[in-house]
Design a protein around this motif. Structure first.
Motif, PDB file in Angstrom:
ATOM      1  N   MET A   1       0.832  -1.184   0.000  1.00 61.24           N
ATOM      2  CA  MET A   1       0.000   0.000   0.000  1.00 61.24           C
ATOM      3  C   MET A   1       0.875   1.246   0.000  1.00 61.24           C
ATOM      4  N   GLN A   2       0.326   2.321  -0.486  1.00 60.74           N
ATOM      5  CA  GLN A   2       1.064   3.572  -0.566  1.00 60.74           C
ATOM      6  C   GLN A   2       0.516   4.542   0.483  1.00 60.74           C
ATOM      7  N   TYR A   3       1.443   5.203   1.201  1.00 65.25           N
ATOM      8  CA  TYR A   3       1.065   6.138   2.260  1.00 65.25           C
ATOM      9  C   TYR A   3       1.711   7.492   2.043  1.00 65.25           C
ATOM     10  N   LEU A   4       0.955   8.533   2.352  1.00 63.03           N
ATOM     11  CA  LEU A   4       1.477   9.895   2.362  1.00 63.03           C
ATOM     12  C   LEU A   4       1.808  10.218   3.810  1.00 63.03           C
ATOM     13  N   ILE A   5       3.068  10.511   4.079  1.00 62.86           N
ATOM     14  CA  ILE A   5       3.519  10.842   5.426  1.00 62.86           C
ATOM     15  C   ILE A   5       3.750  12.341   5.486  1.00 62.86           C
ATOM     16  N   THR A   6       3.009  13.011   6.374  1.00 63.22           N
ATOM     17  CA  THR A   6       3.186  14.443   6.600  1.00 63.22           C
ATOM     18  C   THR A   6       4.066  14.610   7.829  1.00 63.22           C
ATOM     19  N   VAL A   7       5.138  15.369   7.678  1.00 63.88           N
ATOM     20  CA  VAL A   7       6.078  15.612   8.779  1.00 63.88           C
ATOM     21  C   VAL A   7       5.857  17.029   9.278  1.00 63.88           C
ATOM     22  N   LYS A   8       5.649  17.163  10.598  1.00 67.17           N
ATOM     23  CA  LYS A   8       5.429  18.474  11.195  1.00 67.17           C
ATOM     24  C   LYS A   8       6.433  18.732  12.308  1.00 67.17           C
ATOM     25  N   SER A   9       6.755  20.010  12.472  1.00 64.04           N
ATOM     26  CA  SER A   9       7.587  20.460  13.584  1.00 64.04           C
ATOM     27  C   SER A   9       6.898  21.667  14.200  1.00 64.04           C
ATOM     28  N   GLN A  10       6.553  21.579  15.458  1.00 64.76           N
ATOM     29  CA  GLN A  10       5.849  22.641  16.179  1.00 64.76           C
ATOM     30  C   GLN A  10       4.584  23.071  15.443  1.00 64.76           C
ATOM     31  N   GLY A  11       3.877  22.094  14.873  1.00 68.37           N
ATOM     32  CA  GLY A  11       2.605  22.344  14.210  1.00 68.37           C
ATOM     33  C   GLY A  11       2.683  22.773  12.763  1.00 68.37           C
ATOM     34  N   SER A  12       3.871  23.053  12.261  1.00 69.49           N
ATOM     35  CA  SER A  12       4.035  23.477  10.870  1.00 69.49           C
ATOM     36  C   SER A  12       4.525  22.316  10.014  1.00 69.49           C
ATOM     37  N   VAL A  13       3.966  22.190   8.823  1.00 73.75           N
ATOM     38  CA  VAL A  13       4.379  21.126   7.909  1.00 73.75           C
ATOM     39  C   VAL A  13       5.795  21.406   7.416  1.00 73.75           C
ATOM     40  N   VAL A  14       6.660  20.409   7.584  1.00 79.34           N
ATOM     41  CA  VAL A  14       8.054  20.507   7.161  1.00 79.34           C
ATOM     42  C   VAL A  14       8.249  19.834   5.808  1.00 79.34           C
ATOM     43  N   ALA A  15       7.585  18.675   5.641  1.00 79.17           N
ATOM     44  CA  ALA A  15       7.750  17.913   4.402  1.00 79.17           C
ATOM     45  C   ALA A  15       6.626  16.895   4.278  1.00 79.17           C
ATOM     46  N   GLU A  16       6.491  16.359   3.072  1.00 83.43           N
ATOM     47  CA  GLU A  16       5.582  15.249   2.820  1.00 83.43           C
ATOM     48  C   GLU A  16       6.333  14.212   2.000  1.00 83.43           C
ATOM     49  N   HIS A  17       6.116  12.956   2.343  1.00 84.22           N
ATOM     50  CA  HIS A  17       6.784  11.852   1.662  1.00 84.22           C
ATOM     51  C   HIS A  17       5.733  10.813   1.291  1.00 84.22           C
ATOM     52  N   THR A  18       5.898  10.203   0.122  1.00 79.92           N
ATOM     53  CA  THR A  18       5.042   9.097  -0.287  1.00 79.92           C
ATOM     54  C   THR A  18       5.899   7.844  -0.279  1.00 79.92           C
ATOM     55  N   VAL A  19       5.439   6.827   0.476  1.00 78.69           N
ATOM     56  CA  VAL A  19       6.221   5.601   0.609  1.00 78.69           C
ATOM     57  C   VAL A  19       5.324   4.377   0.476  1.00 78.69           C
ATOM     58  N   GLU A  20       5.936   3.265   0.101  1.00 77.16           N
ATOM     59  CA  GLU A  20       5.258   1.965   0.067  1.00 77.16           C
ATOM     60  C   GLU A  20       5.538   1.272   1.385  1.00 77.16           C
ATOM     61  N   ALA A  21       4.488   0.747   2.007  1.00 75.41           N
ATOM     62  CA  ALA A  21       4.636   0.030   3.267  1.00 75.41           C
ATOM     63  C   ALA A  21       3.400  -0.838   3.503  1.00 75.41           C
ATOM     64  N   HIS A  63      13.656  14.205  18.407  1.00 79.77           N
ATOM     65  CA  HIS A  63      13.961  15.088  17.282  1.00 79.77           C
ATOM     66  C   HIS A  63      12.924  16.197  17.109  1.00 79.77           C
ATOM     67  N   GLY A  64      11.772  16.095  17.758  1.00 77.17           N
ATOM     68  CA  GLY A  64      10.763  17.149  17.704  1.00 77.17           C
ATOM     69  C   GLY A  64       9.809  17.072  16.524  1.00 77.17           C
ATOM     70  N   TYR A  65       9.921  16.049  15.699  1.00 73.60           N
ATOM     71  CA  TYR A  65       9.037  15.918  14.542  1.00 73.60           C
ATOM     72  C   TYR A  65       7.848  15.016  14.870  1.00 73.60           C
ATOM     73  N   CYS A  66       6.713  15.297  14.256  1.00 75.09           N
ATOM     74  CA  CYS A  66       5.526  14.452  14.342  1.00 75.09           C
ATOM     75  C   CYS A  66       5.256  13.888  12.955  1.00 75.09           C
ATOM     76  N   PHE A  67       4.797  12.649  12.884  1.00 70.96           N
ATOM     77  CA  PHE A  67       4.576  11.977  11.610  1.00 70.96           C
ATOM     78  C   PHE A  67       3.123  11.523  11.541  1.00 70.96           C
ATOM     79  N   HIS A  68       2.450  11.894  10.462  1.00 69.68           N
ATOM     80  CA  HIS A  68       1.068  11.502  10.268  1.00 69.68           C
ATOM     81  C   HIS A  68       0.989  10.730   8.956  1.00 69.68           C
ATOM     82  N   ALA A  69       0.454   9.501   9.036  1.00 76.08           N
ATOM     83  CA  ALA A  69       0.380   8.635   7.850  1.00 76.08           C
ATOM     84  C   ALA A  69      -1.066   8.555   7.365  1.00 76.08           C
ATOM     85  N   ARG A  70      -1.222   8.676   6.047  1.00 80.77           N
ATOM     86  CA  ARG A  70      -2.550   8.549   5.434  1.00 80.77           C
ATOM     87  C   ARG A  70      -2.417   7.684   4.193  1.00 80.77           C
TER      88      ARG A  70
END
Length: 73
Positions: A1-21, A63-70
């Motif tokens: 399956m493919q997931y979009l991972i949103t990376v946030k630091s202090q509530g602000s989006v830092v990056a988005e990654h699409t990965v297979e998992a 590291h202070g990052y939060c990861f949200h997978a969709r």
């Protein structure tokens, strides 16, 4: 399956990654490795000044990052 991972630091989006998992947690863990060592939690006992003991938690490699997978596909 493919997931979009949103990376946030202090509530602000830092990056988005699409990965297979196979699942969302595996996808988030896969991306977290790109941001340093994984966070490790250690449960310890601390002795207070009066001799009593108290349970405490020590966090290593924070590291202070939060990861949200969709799932996207």
């Amino acid at each position: 399956m493919q997931y979009l991972i949103t990376v946030k630091s202090q509530g602000s989006v830092v990056a988005e990654h699409t990965v297979e998992a196979p699942d969302a947690l595996s996808a988030a863990n896969q991306v977290e490795l790109r941001y340093g060592e994984p966070v490790k939690i250690e449960h310890v006992t601390v002795e207070l000044e009066d001799g009593r003991k108290r349970a405490s938690i020590v966090v290593h490699n924070w590291h202070g990052y939060c990861f949200h997978a969709r799932r996207v596909k």
